[in-house]
Design a protein around this motif. Structure first.
Motif, mmCIF file in Angstrom:
data_model
loop_
_atom_site.group_PDB
_atom_site.id
_atom_site.type_symbol
_atom_site.label_atom_id
_atom_site.label_comp_id
_atom_site.label_asym_id
_atom_site.label_seq_id
_atom_site.Cartn_x
_atom_site.Cartn_y
_atom_site.Cartn_z
ATOM 1 N N ASP A 173 0.622 2.056 4.299
ATOM 2 C CA ASP A 173 0.790 0.727 3.729
ATOM 3 C C ASP A 173 -0.084 -0.257 4.507
ATOM 4 N N LEU A 174 -1.229 -0.618 3.930
ATOM 5 C CA LEU A 174 -2.173 -1.476 4.645
ATOM 6 C C LEU A 174 -1.656 -2.903 4.826
ATOM 7 N N LEU A 175 -0.648 -3.282 4.046
ATOM 8 C CA LEU A 175 -0.105 -4.627 4.197
ATOM 9 C C LEU A 175 0.726 -4.782 5.467
ATOM 10 N N THR A 176 1.244 -3.662 5.988
ATOM 11 C CA THR A 176 2.091 -3.741 7.172
ATOM 12 C C THR A 176 1.606 -2.846 8.310
ATOM 13 N N ALA A 177 0.579 -2.031 8.082
ATOM 14 C CA ALA A 177 0.124 -1.103 9.121
ATOM 15 C C ALA A 177 -0.395 -1.836 10.344
ATOM 16 N N ASN A 178 -1.030 -2.997 10.130
ATOM 17 C CA ASN A 178 -1.669 -3.720 11.238
ATOM 18 C C ASN A 178 -1.191 -5.159 11.380
ATOM 19 N N ASP A 179 -0.325 -5.607 10.490
ATOM 20 C CA ASP A 179 0.055 -7.012 10.454
ATOM 21 C C ASP A 179 1.553 -7.151 10.227
ATOM 22 N N GLN A 180 2.093 -8.299 10.621
ATOM 23 C CA GLN A 180 3.495 -8.600 10.385
ATOM 24 C C GLN A 180 3.661 -9.253 9.026
ATOM 25 N N MET A 193 -5.629 -2.980 -2.976
ATOM 26 C CA MET A 193 -5.191 -2.444 -4.266
ATOM 27 C C MET A 193 -4.222 -1.286 -4.094
ATOM 28 N N GLY A 194 -4.438 -0.454 -3.062
ATOM 29 C CA GLY A 194 -3.607 0.727 -2.899
ATOM 30 C C GLY A 194 -3.722 1.628 -4.120
ATOM 31 N N ARG A 195 -2.608 2.201 -4.523
ATOM 32 C CA ARG A 195 -2.594 3.076 -5.711
ATOM 33 C C ARG A 195 -2.036 2.345 -6.940
ATOM 34 N N LEU A 196 -2.009 1.013 -6.885
ATOM 35 C CA LEU A 196 -1.455 0.264 -8.006
ATOM 36 C C LEU A 196 -2.182 0.594 -9.296
ATOM 37 N N GLU A 197 -3.517 0.689 -9.232
ATOM 38 C CA GLU A 197 -4.323 1.075 -10.396
ATOM 39 C C GLU A 197 -5.246 2.210 -9.966
ATOM 40 N N PRO A 198 -4.907 3.459 -10.277
ATOM 41 C CA PRO A 198 -5.715 4.604 -9.826
ATOM 42 C C PRO A 198 -7.168 4.535 -10.259
ATOM 43 N N ALA A 199 -7.451 3.967 -11.437
ATOM 44 C CA ALA A 199 -8.840 3.884 -11.903
ATOM 45 C C ALA A 199 -9.680 3.004 -10.988
ATOM 46 N N VAL A 200 -9.045 2.010 -10.361
ATOM 47 C CA VAL A 200 -9.750 1.156 -9.416
ATOM 48 C C VAL A 200 -9.790 1.823 -8.045
#
Length: 433
Positions: A2-9, A248-255
Motif C-alpha cells: 500500500d503506497l499510501l501508507t508504506a512510507n507516510d502517515q 493508481m494501484g490496482r484500481l484500474e488494471p488497464a492503467v
C-alpha cells in the motif's frame, strides 16, 4: 504494498521543506453516505485539482476525492520544475507519431507551461514562479546534440527560447566540474509545488468543488451513471476523471499495466549566503542533467539548495534519505561536502513504459490521465484541463494525447516491478560509465 501508507502517515504531509513552508489548508471531511454529482474526480494532485477547477468553472457539480490530503503525493513534493516539451524529444515523437501530431504535442506542451504560469499567478502567487531551466550535459557528446536540438526547435517549431551553452558558459551558470555544456530554456521555470497545489485547491473550493480527504476509492463501477466507492461513501456520477498517477494501484488494471510507481528523493540544505549560492547556481534557474537517473536541483526562496537524486530499487523509502541524496549532491558539487541537510523526503511518481503520459477513456464516461514520468507539474495541470474539455464534449485535444502509443510493461502489472529493478540497475551503471 500500500503506497499510501508504506512510507507516510495517514493524513500528514511528509517532512519536506515544502510542507514546512506552505500554509496548509484546514482538513476537508471524509466522504460519507450516498452522494451524487456531475463529475467525480479521483486524486487531489495537479491533474485532479486542475480537472475539478476547470469543470467547476464550466458549471459542473464536482466532487473531488483524495485518499490522503490534497497535494499529498508527487504534486506536493516534487522538484518544482515546469518544463517545455513532452517527456520525449520532438525527433523521437516525429518518428513515433509523425510530424503533424508531433507538432500538436509540442503546442500542447507550450500551453501546459503557460497554463501553469497563469494558474500560479492567479491562485498561488506565493509559489514564486521563476523562469529558466538549465539542461546540463554530463557527457561531452551531449553538448553538440543540445545545440543541434535547439537549432531544430527554432527552425521547425519557431521556438527560440533555448540558448546553447558551451563548457565555459555552463561553468559560469552552474559551479560544478561535472558538466561539459548544455542549454538553458528561458521558456520553462520552477515554483514551490505544494503552495501551487494548495492554491489550486483553494480555487477549486471557491468555484464550488466539494473536496473530501482521507477518502480512499476502493472501486469504480462503470455505467451510466458510474459509481465510485470508498469505505464510507457511494458517489453516483455522470462522469469520472482519474488523476492518480503513481497511486493508481490496482484500481484500474488497464492503467496499472501501463503506469508504474517509482520513488525519488530530495534534500534541502541549510540556507546559504548569497556568495555560497552564486558558487552553485549563479542565477535563479532550475537545473536538470542528462543522466537517465536524473539529478535536478534549484534554490528555494530562502537560499536552500533543493537537490533531487538517488535511485530506489524498492517501493519503501530508504531509512536515511539524506544520506542517499547527499551522495549524488556531493559528486556534482564537491565543495558542498559535509554541508548541513535540514530536510529530506521521498515521493512516489508514475512512469510509463515509453515515458509518455497515458491518457485514455476507460469507458465512455470514465477518463484517466497519468504516467507523467517526472514531467507532471505542467503536463499534469494541462491533463486535468483536457479531461475537463473532453467531459464537456470537446475531446479533440484529449484525443491527441490519447492517440500516442502507450504500450504495457512486459508482463503487465505483475512483472513491472522486477523489470523496473533491472532497468534502473542497468541505466545507473550506464550513467557511471
Amino acid at each position: 504494498m500500500d503506497l499510501l501508507t508504506a512510507n507516510d502517515q495517514l493524513g500528514a504531509y511528509p517532512p519536506s521543506w515544502y510542507a514546512a513552508t506552505a500554509e496548509a489548508l484546514p482538513g476537508f471531511p471524509a466522504a460519507a453516505g450516498a452522494l451524487s454529482c456531475d463529475v467525480c474526480v479521483v486524486g487531489g494532485g495537479f491533474t485532479g485539482l486542475s480537472a475539478a477547477l476547470h469543470l467547476a468553472e464550466r458549471g459542473y457539480d464536482v466532487i473531488l476525492l483524495d485518499a490522503q490530503r490534497v497535494g499529498f503525493g508527487a504534486s506536493g513534493r516534487n522538484g518544482g520544475q515546469v518544463g517545455t516539451g513532452q517527456r520525449l524529444d520532438q525527433d523521437t515523437l516525429e518518428g513515433m507519431v509523425g510530424k503533424t501530431q508531433a507538432r500538436a504535442l509540442w503546442d500542447l506542451s507550450l500551453e501546459s507551461v503557460a497554463l501553469t504560469r497563469d494558474l500560479a499567478a492567479r491562485h498561488a502567487p506565493e509559489a514564486g514562479f521563476a523562469p529558466g531551466i538549465i539542461h546540463a550535459a554530463h557527457k561531452p557528446r551531449y553538448v553538440g546534440e543540445a545545440r543541434a536540438y535547439a537549432e531544430k526547435l527554432a527552425r521547425d517549431y519557431g521556438y527560440d527560447q533555448i540558448e546553447p551553452l558551451d563548457r565555459a558558459q555552463m561553468q559560469a551558470l552552474v559551479g560544478s566540474p561535472a558538466y561539459h555544456g548544455g542549454d538553458i530554456d528561458h521558456g520553462g521555470g520552477h515554483l514551490h509545488p505544494l503552495r501551487y497545489a494548495l492554491g489550486l485547491a483553494r480555487a477549486a473550493q471557491a468555484a464550488g468543488v466539494r473536496i473530501f480527504e482521507q477518502s480512499r476509492v476502493t472501486s469504480v463501477t462503470k455505467g451510466e451513471p458510474a459509481r465510485v466507492m470508498t469505505d464510507a461513501a457511494t458517489i453516483t456520477a455522470r462522469f469520472v476523471a482519474l488523476g492518480l498517477n503513481g497511486y493508481m494501484g490496482r484500481l484500474e488494471p488497464a492503467v496499472a499495466s501501463r503506469v508504474m510507481p517509482i520513488n525519488n528523493f530530495i534534500a534541502a540544505t541549510r540556507p546559504m549566503s548569497d556568495a555560497e549560492r552564486a558558487a552553485v547556481i549563479s542565477a535563479d534557474h532550475a537545473v536538470a542533467d542528462t543522466k537517465f537517473v536524473v539529478n535536478y536541483f534549484r534554490f528555494s526562496q530562502d537560499n536552500r539548495l533543493l537537490f533531487g537524486g538517488g535511485e530506489s530499487y524498492g517501493y519503501r523509502f530508504p531509512a536515511d534519505i539524506a544520506a542517499k541524496v547527499r551522495r549524488p549532491m556531493e559528486e556534482i558539487f564537491p565543495h558542498l561536502r559535509g554541508i548541513e541537510i535540514t530536510h529530506a523526503w521521498g515521493g512516489t511518481l508514475g512512469i510509463a513504459y515509453n515515458r509518455m503520459p497515458h491518457f485514455a477513456r476507460l469507458a465512455g464516461n470514465v477518463l484517466t490521465a497519468s504516467g507523467f514520468s517526472g514531467h507532471g507539474v505542467a503536463m499534469g495541470t494541462l491533463g486535468g484541463k483536457l479531461m475537463a474539455e473532453a467531459i464537456a464534449g470537446q475531446a479533440e485535444r484529449f484525443d491527441v494525447m490519447a492517440a500516442v502509443p502507450n504500450p504495457q510493461f512486459p508482463g503487465g502489472a505483475s512483472l513491472r516491478y522486477p523489470l523496473m529493478v533491472a532497468a534502473m540497475l542497468w541505466f545507473s551503471l550506464r550513467d557511471k560509465l
